[in-house]
Every structure is written in C-alpha cells, then in structure tokens.
Design an enzyme around this catalytic site. Sequence first.
Site, PDB file in Angstrom:
ATOM      1  N   HIS A  67       0.642  -0.865  -0.254  1.00  0.00           N
ATOM      2  CA  HIS A  67       0.343  -0.008  -0.528  1.00  0.00           C
ATOM      3  C   HIS A  67       0.973   2.224   0.112  1.00  0.00           C
ATOM      4  CE1 HIS A  67       0.712  -0.188   4.689  1.00  0.00           C
ATOM      5  NE2 HIS A  67       0.758   0.874   4.330  1.00  0.00           N
ATOM      6  N   ASP A  96      -0.246  -7.642   1.397  1.00  0.00           N
ATOM      7  CA  ASP A  96       0.793  -6.264   1.573  1.00  0.00           C
ATOM      8  C   ASP A  96       1.859  -6.282   1.611  1.00  0.00           C
ATOM      9  OD1 ASP A  96       0.232  -3.576   1.265  1.00  0.00           O
ATOM     10  OD2 ASP A  96      -0.451  -3.583   3.442  1.00  0.00           O
ATOM     11  N   SER A 164       4.495   2.685   7.988  1.00  0.00           N
ATOM     12  CA  SER A 164       4.416   1.879   6.907  1.00  0.00           C
ATOM     13  C   SER A 164       5.126   1.390   6.891  1.00  0.00           C
ATOM     14  CB  SER A 164       3.078   1.884   6.099  1.00  0.00           C
ATOM     15  OG  SER A 164       1.946   1.563   6.878  1.00  0.00           O
TER      16      SER A 164
END
Length: 364
Positions: A67, A96, A164
């Site tokens: 992402h 992911d 992230s």
Amino acid sequence: MHRNRGVAFLFAVAVVPAVAAAKTPEQIFQQASQSVVVIHAYDGEGNPINQGGGVVTGRELITTNCHVIEGAANLEVHFRQQTYSATAASANEDRDLCQIKVPQLNAPRVLLNTGRVRVGQRVYAIGAPEGLELTLTEGLISSLREFDGSQYIQTSAAISQGSSGGGLFDTEGRLVGITAFFVGEGLSLNFALPAAWIVELERGGRAKTVGGGQESPEARWIRRIAEARAKKDWPGVLSLSQQWVRVMPRNARAWQELGDAYAATSRPRRAIPAYQQAVRYNAESFDAWHNLGWTYLALNQYDRAIEAIQEALRITPGHGRATYNLGAAYYGQGLRDKVQEIHAQLRKLDPALAGQFAKRYVKP
C-alpha cells in the site's frame, strides 16, 4: 595425559552455543537504521501520493508494504541524503508485502529473525512517521494474531502514519517484521508482517488459498472479517478492516466493513468518513448508503440522514428498515406530515414494523 584433557576442554568450549548480549536501544538504532530507507511515491504528473519506509533485505532490494507504493508511476528512495529511482520487483498483495529494486543503492542488508517470536519479547520499530526522518520506538510483542495460516505480530511499539514499511527489530538488531498498520484512538494496536513472509516472497511463495480453490482477495478479506465478527473479536474486526482498506484503498466493500467496525464499537464519527468512501467507490451500494444514513441518524444529523437513506431507497425501493429509518429522521426534523406518509408506507410493506414505528413516532 595433559594433552588429552586440553583437547577435551577445547572441544567442550567449541560446542557451547554463543549467546548474544542484548544491545542497547542506541546500538540497535545505529545498526538497524543503516538498512532502513524512506520511500516516496508519485503519480504520473509528479504529484506525491504516498510516503513510507522500506528495509534493505537484499542487494539493491527493498521490502515494504504494497500500500506504500500502490498506484505509483514513479518511486524514489531516500537514504543518507541521497535519492535513488526505484522500480517494482515482486509482490504478494494478499499479504501487503512488496519489494522494489533500487539500482546503485549501497546499503547493508538486515539479518532476518524468521524464528518463533514470543509474546512479551522486547522489540523496536524504526520508520519515518508523518514524513519525518527515521525515528525509533520501543515496545513489546503483545499478541500473535492468526492470519492466512500464519501470524501477524501485534506490538505496543508505536506505528503511526508514514511508518508503514519500516522495520520491527529484536534486541539483537535482527528484523522480525515489516511494520504494516495501526488502529488509532489509543488502542496500542500496531501490527507487523513476520520476517518469514519475506523469505517466502523471495522464493516466489504466495498466500495460501482455502481448500485449494482460487479464492479472490476480496472474498478472503470478507471471510476473515466474518470469522472475527463471529468470535465477537471487535479489535480484530477493526484491525482487519483497516488493513483491508490499506491494501485495497479503492474497494468499496473494504470501506463499508471499516465503517461497520467503527459503528459496532460505538464510534459513529469515525464510521462516517469510511461510509463516505464506500459510496464514493460504489454509488450503487444500498448497504453503504443505508448504514451512512443510520449513522447520521444516531448523531442527530437528520438532514444528512435523510439524503443518505433516500439514496439507499433509490437503489432498493420499498426496503422496510430503510423506510423506517427515513421516518425516524423526518420525526427528528419535526416533519409530522412526512412521518404519517412513512407510517402509511410501512403498513403496506411490513405491518409489524409499522406497529413498532407507530408506538415510537406517530403521536395521536
């Protein structure tokens, strides 16, 4: 005779396994930060669309979250005041987990700890929150959550927006996971993808399918959320929903599930933006419009509730519960004539529901 004792002594020393001493937080940061980069993603016109971290796991190879780089036309990696161009290399979007290739990047690869981690184990997260340079946060592994035949790592080490794709390291500076997402509002629900997944990705491994079938990514997310909901694991429902919208940010059902999760945990103000995203990506979703209207109704925002519920009834005319909620919104606005009209409709649609409506909203 002395020689034999000496040989025996040397042999005994050789087989004793060395136990590495735990490093200080400063030592861990000095070591591990040499393998953590900042990634900037841009659209085709050069506009920034995302930013996150990445960890050097191979020669000119960075591992991050999908992402972080999703939808990017161009990628830049920032490391030691230098900027490098990067391209996508491999991906497991179900998990992911993605890798990008960075030519000419000269950075040490991390050591991976792919063994079993323990609840209570101390860990350190290194990332670039809010677009800042690398920072270090400390915490514990607080839980191991089952996911797709493996386990997410839940940690109290803070992971915030922009972190992230960074690294989660043990007390020896080895990578135990890629920081992935967090659930806000002070719940200390921060999650990382286990380092073992990196090895599987590099070997071409994919997430398992159920029963050997070709279950779609959307179906897999729906199933996982349903399983957590059946167990009344509301933090699990919320964390899965948030992870889903990060992996598939244009998926209307993902946003609806996130809205439902916030609504179920009594956070209607959080639910509204999620439902708005759901109807943005699927304007024909009855459930998203109806749940948005119901949430506005719960917040006494009657005019917005009416607009949303009318959209739901445009999609599914004559729906009993939606009609009931539309009448409740009219009642909140003091529109008695409209309330009477809704009561008349409900008497035709569902007499039992009409009776409930009359007791609450129809005044003699």
